[in-house]
Enzyme design. Structure first.
Site, PDB file in Angstrom:
ATOM      1  CB  SER A   1       5.626  30.681 111.468  1.00  0.00           C
ATOM      2  OG  SER A   1       4.712  30.953 110.214  1.00  0.00           O
TER       3      SER A   1
ATOM      4  CE1 TYR B   1       8.602  35.227 110.166  1.00  0.00           C
ATOM      5  CE2 TYR B   1       7.884  33.949 108.492  1.00  0.00           C
ATOM      6  CZ  TYR B   1       7.681  34.198 109.753  1.00  0.00           C
ATOM      7  OH  TYR B   1       6.820  33.960 110.465  1.00  0.00           O
TER       8      TYR B   1
END
Length: 270
Positions: free
Chosen positions: A131, A144
């Site tokens: 990401s 995360y």
């Protein structure tokens, strides 16, 4: 034609990528915990396979089945993952560990299982879904982002280790993509903060996430599928594919701005 295993194929980026690659003529095994969620992929020629990235036996069984049927695995796409948001003080460490189990350790174990076959054939591709969140940190996303930063480091090391065996490793680094990811993360954030010191900030951040993911700002998941396709089919795949809404400008901004200035932007982004 390559034999491809892709995890997290039951929805979103994984689903679309499995469809795209199957239409290109590859032999695609779409993996998820629940086979019933993979049924509609059969119409594109995708072969559903049960696989839980938190269960070693499940992963071993899936890899063995593909080797039994195809004799090889040419491409592993580690796509399974989720976003668990919440203030560091609020998130139970068991949830933090689960985040790492799904986003990192499952990926690592599955990679270990396919590498002997790729080394034996002196070729292979491993494509890990990271990401832009592996390069920058958003508000209340500590765990995360910790997993995604780890995926980046893991993939960089893996790329160097496996190069001599003809194995190429690529990272897919999506920005804002129009999937359910943001809504799930927002739900986790609100739930983690209920009745605590961060409840007001968490509610505001969660509402902001929902607005962003409900808007037309987010990029179509198809751009990620196209990047996955390039990583699979290109003779010389890139080590990184930084794509999607906000990815390149935000990573660039983090590089040039003072840390406190970038913190302010990310904290007030919603």
């Amino acid at each position: 034609m390559s034999v491809i295993l892709i995890t997290g194929a039951s929805s979103g980026i994984g689903y679309q990528t499995a469809e795209v690659l199957a239409k290109e003529g590859h032999v695609v095994y779409g993996a998820a915990r629940r086979l019933d969620k993979l049924n509609t992929l059969k119409q594109y020629g995708v072969k559903p396979i049960s696989l839980d990235v938190t269960n070693d036996e499940s992963m071993e069984k899936a890899v063995s089945e593909i080797i039994k049927q195809e004799g090889r695995i040419d491409v592993l796409i580690n796509n399974a993952g989720y976003g668990s948001y919440g203030a560091v003080e609020d998130v139970d460490l068991e949830e933090a560990k689960r985040q790492f189990d799904v986003n990192l350790f499952g990926m690592a174990r599955l990679t270990q299982l396919v590498l002997p076959y790729m080394r034996a054939q002196q070729s292979g591709r491993i494509i890990n879904t990271s990401s832009m969140g592996g390069r920058i940190v958003s508000y209340m996303g500590a765990w995360y982002h910790a997993t995604k930063y780890a995926v980046e480091a893991f993939s960089d090391a893996l790329r160097m280790e496996t190069a001599d065996f003809g194995i190429k490793v690529s990272l897919i680094e999506p920005g804002g993509i129009k999937t359910n990811w943001g809504f799930i993360a927002a739900d986790h954030l609100e739930e983690s903060a209920k009745g605590g010191a961060y409840e007001q900030q968490a509610d505001k951040a969660a509402n902001g996430m929902r607005k962003q993911y409900s808007s037309n700002m987010m990029s179509d998941p198809k751009i990620i599928s196209k990047a996955m396709s390039k990583a699979v089919n290109s003779r010389h795949p890139r080590p990184r594919y930084l794509i999607g809404m906000g990815a390149k400008p935000l990573v660039f901004a983090k590089t040039i701005l003072p840390t406190r200035a970038f913190d302010f932007i990310m904290k007030h982004a919603s």
